[in-house]
Enzyme design. Structure first.
Site, PDB file in Angstrom:
ATOM      1  N   GLY A   1       0.822  -1.213   0.000  1.00 38.37           N
ATOM      2  CA  GLY A   1       0.000   0.000   0.000  1.00 38.37           C
ATOM      3  C   GLY A   1       0.853   1.259   0.000  1.00 38.37           C
ATOM      4  O   GLY A   1       2.032   1.215  -0.351  1.00 38.37           O
TER       5      GLY A   1
ATOM      6  N   HIS B   1       4.586   2.219  -8.084  1.00 37.92           N
ATOM      7  CA  HIS B   1       3.670   1.070  -8.018  1.00 37.92           C
ATOM      8  C   HIS B   1       2.712   1.074  -9.208  1.00 37.92           C
ATOM      9  O   HIS B   1       2.409   0.035  -9.783  1.00 37.92           O
ATOM     10  CB  HIS B   1       2.805   1.145  -6.748  1.00 37.92           C
ATOM     11  CG  HIS B   1       3.558   0.980  -5.467  1.00 37.92           C
ATOM     12  ND1 HIS B   1       3.739   2.002  -4.576  1.00 37.92           N
ATOM     13  CD2 HIS B   1       4.155  -0.106  -4.921  1.00 37.92           C
ATOM     14  CE1 HIS B   1       4.408   1.562  -3.525  1.00 37.92           C
ATOM     15  NE2 HIS B   1       4.678   0.284  -3.702  1.00 37.92           N
TER      16      HIS B   1
ATOM     17  N   ASP C   1      13.797  -2.152  -5.442  1.00 36.28           N
ATOM     18  CA  ASP C   1      14.175  -3.158  -4.435  1.00 36.28           C
ATOM     19  C   ASP C   1      14.889  -4.284  -5.186  1.00 36.28           C
ATOM     20  O   ASP C   1      14.355  -5.393  -5.322  1.00 36.28           O
ATOM     21  CB  ASP C   1      12.920  -3.657  -3.718  1.00 36.28           C
ATOM     22  CG  ASP C   1      12.223  -2.521  -2.996  1.00 36.28           C
ATOM     23  OD1 ASP C   1      12.819  -1.951  -2.080  1.00 36.28           O
ATOM     24  OD2 ASP C   1      11.084  -2.179  -3.370  1.00 36.28           O
TER      25      ASP C   1
HETATM   26  O1  PAF Z   1       8.167  -4.498  -1.960  1.00 36.86           O
HETATM   27  C1  PAF Z   1       7.203  -4.580  -1.174  1.00 36.86           C
HETATM   28  O2  PAF Z   1       6.354  -3.693  -1.099  1.00 36.86           O
HETATM   29  C2  PAF Z   1       7.090  -5.786  -0.249  1.00 36.86           C
HETATM   30  O3  PAF Z   1       8.341  -6.221   0.173  1.00 36.86           O
HETATM   31  C3  PAF Z   1       6.290  -6.939  -0.862  1.00 36.86           C
HETATM   32  C4  PAF Z   1       6.969  -7.509  -2.098  1.00 36.86           C
HETATM   33  C5  PAF Z   1       4.889  -6.463  -1.229  1.00 36.86           C
HETATM   34  C6  PAF Z   1       6.157  -8.084   0.152  1.00 36.86           C
HETATM   35  O4  PAF Z   1       5.505  -7.664   1.309  1.00 36.86           O
END
Ligand code: PAF
Length: 285
Positions: free
Chosen positions: A34, A40, A153
Site C-alpha cells: 500500500g 507502483h 528493491d
Molecule cells: O516491496 C514490497 O512492497 C514488499 O516487500 C512486498 C513484495 C509487497 C512483500 O511484502
C-alpha cells in the site's frame, strides 16, 4: 473508470480468479504494502500489458519488520490506494488480514539461503525471510501467470526470481524500472518520512551511484569508484551509510576490485540513513 473489486479472503479471491480464468483471462499480479506512488502504478500498467486480468495485493507484512522498525506507523490509505489502482486498470485488489496470510499456528517459512544474507540482509537479517515467506504465500493464493516487482528493491527482485526458480512456481517475474522524482530520488513509500530539508538532500544517494557507475564504465577500479560514492553520500548529509557495494547483477556476489572485467555485469547498490529514514537505491553499470 471502473472501481476495482476488493476481496479480503482467500476463498473470495480464488472464486473471482476462477471466473476470470474461465472467461479466458491470464492473471498478472502486483504485490504491494500500500501507500502507493507512481512507481507502483507503473508496475500495475506493466501487469496490464502482460496479462488480461490484473490483481494487486495490499498487505503490510509484519514478518518483514523487526521489532522497533516502522510496522505500526507504516503509511496506510486503503481507499486512496484502491482509487489509484482502479484508475491504472487493476481489476481486483486483495486486502487480506494477518490471520488470512498467517493462519493460527502457522510455522512454515521460505528462506532463500545466501542471497538473503548479503547487502540489506546484513543490516535487516529478518527482512528477506519475511518477504519470501509472504510472496510465496501470496503466489499460492493468487496463482498468477506473471508478477511484477520494482527494480528499486533490486535485491528483493533477484531473491524472488531465485525462489520462483528453485520452487518451480512457473510464474514469469518482471522487474519494472525505478520511478524517480525530477531530481533523481527514487520514489518510495518511506520518502513520506523525510522533512522538507532532508528531502532536498536525499537525491545525493542516486547522484553518487550514477557517478560511480559512469566511473566504472570508463575503467576506474571498482573499489575507487565505490569509495568516492561513499564519500559523496556522507558529504551530502546522510547521517549513516550502511553500504555501497558493487555486485554481480544475477547472483548478488561482491565483485573483485579492479576495472570491471570484459563481459562482466555490475549492479551498484546502496543503503543510507537520512536522519531516521533509511533509503535504498541501485543502478546498473
Ligand atoms: O516491496 C514490497 O512492497 C514488499 O516487500 C512486498 C513484495 C509487497 C512483500 O511484502
Amino acid at each position: 473508470m471502473q472501481t476495482a473489486r476488493i476481496v479480503r479472503t482467500r476463498s473470495e479471491l480464488q472464486s473471482a480468479i476462477r471466473q476470470a480464468r474461465q472467461s479466458g483471462a491470464t492473471i498478472g499480479f502486483v504485490p504491494t504494502m500500500g501507500a502507493l506512488h507512481d512507481g507502483h502504478i507503473s508496475l500495475v500498467k506493466i501487469a496490464g500489458d502482460k496479462s488480461s486480468f490484473v490483481v494487486a495485493s495490499i498487505f503490510v507484512n509484519p514478518t518483514q519488520f523487526a521489532p522497533g522498525e516502522d510496522l505500526d506507523v507504516y503509511p496506510r490509505d486503503e481507499a486512496g490506494d484502491v482509487a489509484r489502482l482502479s484508475a491504472a486498470g487493476c481489476d481486483l485488489v486483495y486486502c487480506p488480514s494477518v490471520e488470512e496470510m498467517y493462519p493460527d499456528g502457522s510455522v512454515t517459512n521460505v528462506r532463500v539461503e545466501g542471497m538473503s544474507d548479503l547487502l540489506d540482509g546484513i543490516y535487516r537479517p529478518h527482512f528477506f525471510y519475511g518477504v519470501t515467506t509472504i510472496v510465496a504465500r501470496l503466489f499460492i493464493h493468487v496463482k498468477p501467470d506473471v508478477a511484477v516487482f520494482g527494480q528499486k528493491d533490486y535485491q528483493q527482485l533477484q531473491i524472488i526470481r531465485r525462489m520462483v526458480r528453485d520452487l518451480g512456481f512457473g510464474i514469469e517475474i518482471i522487474g519494472g524500472q525505478t520511478w524517480r522524482d525530477d531530481d533523481g530520488l527514487a520514489q518510495s513509500s518511506r520518502n513520506a518520512y523525510l522533512s522538507e530539508e532532508e528531502r532536498q538532500r536525499a537525491n545525493a544517494i542516486f547522484a553518487a551511484l550514477h557517478r560511480a557507475a559512469c566511473r566504472i564504465r570508463i575503467g576506474v577500479a571498482i573499489e575507487e569508484a565505490v569509495r568516492e560514492a561513499r564519500g559523496h553520500i556522507l558529504a551530502a548529509g546522510f547521517s549513516r551509510l550502511d553500504y555501497v557495494s558493487a555486485v554481480d547483477p544475477a547472483t548478488l556476489q561482491y565483485l573483485p576490485d579492479g576495472p570491471l572485467a570484459e563481459g562482466q555485469g555490475c549492479r551498484l547498490l546502496a543503503a543510507a540513513w537520512m536522519g531516521s529514514t533509511r533509503l535504498i537505491d541501485n543502478i546498473g553499470v
